[in-house]
Design a protein around this motif. Structure first.
Motif, PDB file in Angstrom:
ATOM      1  N   SER A   1       0.830  -1.202   0.000  1.00  0.00           N
ATOM      2  CA  SER A   1       0.000   0.000   0.000  1.00  0.00           C
ATOM      3  C   SER A   1       0.868   1.257   0.000  1.00  0.00           C
ATOM      4  N   MET A   2       1.900   1.276   0.831  1.00  0.00           N
ATOM      5  CA  MET A   2       2.788   2.442   0.874  1.00  0.00           C
ATOM      6  C   MET A   2       3.517   2.623  -0.456  1.00  0.00           C
ATOM      7  N   ILE A   3       3.920   1.538  -1.071  1.00  0.00           N
ATOM      8  CA  ILE A   3       4.689   1.620  -2.308  1.00  0.00           C
ATOM      9  C   ILE A   3       3.795   1.976  -3.496  1.00  0.00           C
ATOM     10  N   PHE A   4       2.700   1.250  -3.660  1.00  0.00           N
ATOM     11  CA  PHE A   4       1.912   1.388  -4.876  1.00  0.00           C
ATOM     12  C   PHE A   4       0.795   2.417  -4.781  1.00  0.00           C
ATOM     13  N   GLN A   5       0.185   2.584  -3.629  1.00  0.00           N
ATOM     14  CA  GLN A   5      -0.901   3.540  -3.519  1.00  0.00           C
ATOM     15  C   GLN A   5      -0.431   4.924  -3.078  1.00  0.00           C
ATOM     16  N   GLU A   6       0.609   4.973  -2.272  1.00  0.00           N
ATOM     17  CA  GLU A   6       1.115   6.259  -1.808  1.00  0.00           C
ATOM     18  C   GLU A   6       2.323   6.733  -2.603  1.00  0.00           C
ATOM     19  N   GLY A   7       2.864   5.881  -3.455  1.00  0.00           N
ATOM     20  CA  GLY A   7       3.981   6.275  -4.308  1.00  0.00           C
ATOM     21  C   GLY A   7       5.326   6.378  -3.602  1.00  0.00           C
TER      22      GLY A   7
END
Length: 136
Positions: A47-53
């Motif tokens: 989530s941190m990597i893909f949704q928050e960039g």
């Protein structure tokens, strides 16, 4: 010296709690349940990597200290031991500095080594949890 270590430990614990709170908030804001029974698209790290960039922005190395610093685009810094990675352990500073950053990690073409942002984050989370549970 003892007080400095206590302050440093307290700051580390605070950062760890804050990081886990951010993960929980992100999951809830995206309609993702944190319960074990629900099906989820992303785990907290994804989530941190893909949704928050979240991305790796830069790396710094100190061979004498066996230290690699991973600077993220959110201004957070992760710490790793260079010797933890077999293919990086014997590398020169010049070889270490010849890396390529991708969306999901970092690659050293000359050393044929790839390390993922997910792995760095997982290690940081696990070590912060273990540090909080240390008694003494």
């Amino acid at each position: 010296m003892k007080n400095t270590l206590k302050v440093s430990k307290l700051k580390s614990e605070h950062r760890s709690r804050k990081l886990f709170q951010q993960i929980e908030i992100t999951l809830l804001e995206n309609g993702m349940s944190t319960s074990q029974t629900s099906k989820k698209k992303f785990d907290p790290i994804d989530s941190m990597i893909f949704q928050e960039g979240l991305r790796i922005q830069k790396l710094f190395f100190d061979l004498d200290l066996d230290l690699m610093l991973v600077v993220l685009n959110n201004k957070k810094v992760l710490k790793e031991s260079i010797s933890k990675f077999r293919l990086l352990k014997g590398a020169t500073l010049e070889q270490l500095e010849q890396y390529e950053i991708s969306r999901t990690g970092v690659h050293w073409p000359a050393l044929d080594e790839d390390l993922s942002l997910r792995g760095f984050l997982k290690t940081a989370m696990l070590s912060s949890v273990h540090q909080e549970n240390v008694v003494a």
